[in-house]
Design an enzyme around this catalytic site. Sequence first.
Site, short mmCIF file in Angstrom:
data_model
loop_
_atom_site.label_atom_id
_atom_site.label_comp_id
_atom_site.label_asym_id
_atom_site.label_seq_id
_atom_site.Cartn_x
_atom_site.Cartn_y
_atom_site.Cartn_z
NE ARG A 236 1.98 1.31 -0.90
CZ ARG A 236 2.39 1.88 0.14
NH1 ARG A 236 1.43 2.74 0.72
NH2 ARG A 236 3.38 1.92 0.76
CG ASP B 188 3.99 -0.59 -2.36
OD1 ASP B 188 2.99 -1.35 -2.46
OD2 ASP B 188 4.56 0.15 -1.45
CG ASP C 293 12.07 6.45 -1.51
OD1 ASP C 293 12.45 6.31 -0.34
OD2 ASP C 293 12.37 5.55 -2.37
CB SER D 253 11.49 1.13 3.59
OG SER D 253 10.21 1.69 3.27
#
Length: 410
Positions: A97, A126, A17, A178
């Site tokens: 995060r 996220d 990504d 992922s």
Amino acid sequence: MEKKIKKVVLAYSGGLDTSVIIRWLIERYQCEVIAFCADVGQGEELAAVAEKAKKTGASKVVITDLKEIFAKEYLFPMLRANAVYEGSYLLGTSIARPLIAKGQMEVAKKEKADAVSHGATGKGNDQVRFELTYLSIDPSIQIIAPWRDWEFKSRSELIAYSHQHGIPVTATLEKPYSIDRNLFHVSYEGGILEDPWAEPPESMFTFTTSPQKAPDEPHYLQIGFVDGNPVSIDGKKYSPAKLIGELNRIGGEHGVGRVDLVENRYVGIKSRGVYETPGGTLLHAAHRAIESLTLDREVLHLRDSLIPQYARLVYYGYWFSPERELLQRLIDGAQEGVTGTARLKLYKGSVTVAGRKSPRSLYRQEISTFEKDTVYIPKDAEGFIRLNALRLKLMATGRKSSKGPHGKKK
């Protein structure tokens, strides 16, 4: 009207990504892109990641080692709270995060960037975690979320785009799930895991040995705590990050810490995730064991009642919210005196408490014993029971008086 974007700081991982996003940002905005790589223990050679970012078009790459900060200022506070989301998830991705986003914002300020960007999907959690952090630090920052804006609709299309533009990626159409890894855990989502009936392939796991192939003899270890924080393994002191790394190694060898669950995302979608958190699993078990000795009953029950709320705040991305900070102060106050050593037994994927001791223990064998003692007077329990039963007796009497002689209501 938004000002023209000349410089963007991208939270860059080197995966599919974010590799595509560098090229896409340059094409869409004709801007400079700075790739920010946060080292939170993902186990990659970040020099290679940085080289890849430059080859893909980044004007600059900033790498920041955040492993010790991650462990001490994010993981340990969360562990002191015993935070578990929906009974199973130890929040490994969620807690990383806010730290990454905070580091990204520091780079954006230093580089005088106009905007920040991330590679989080428009369906996931996220995006919320990154952007809540951005805005809590600088409400005026411009945010570019490509998954909400660009023309691509799937990871398969990203793979095709990367091939067309010569962007090197490791994802394939055959194995498109992922992977997110950091010091605390590894998570797997998407692709072949989207069918909740399908068992994860054994070849997928990276932190843990299959329980069936784990050693045939149990392994014992001791974890020492001071005021709720783990400080040692088998008497040897470690820094926060190295302690977690060592527990990952030990737990992983014995197949500890695998979780397969369907969770409720903040955006309202159910998602299937598979996680490996060997060190975190050991720390939760050991921490609970020390708390069982050292925490007052009502303090323990009050703190436990707050765990679901605390875990939701972490999962949803509200790490820098006033309510999380308020809860943290209460929880940390309760952790004073949670000091001692827990002995754990690891065997083929399981972990059990084999012993616990503490210089601050509230447990008194001379009181708890079933043998004769001179402290506790059993006869005193009679009045205690009668007083606590009074309201129940009154309720039963009321029900009885409301019925007629044949048990029917009057």
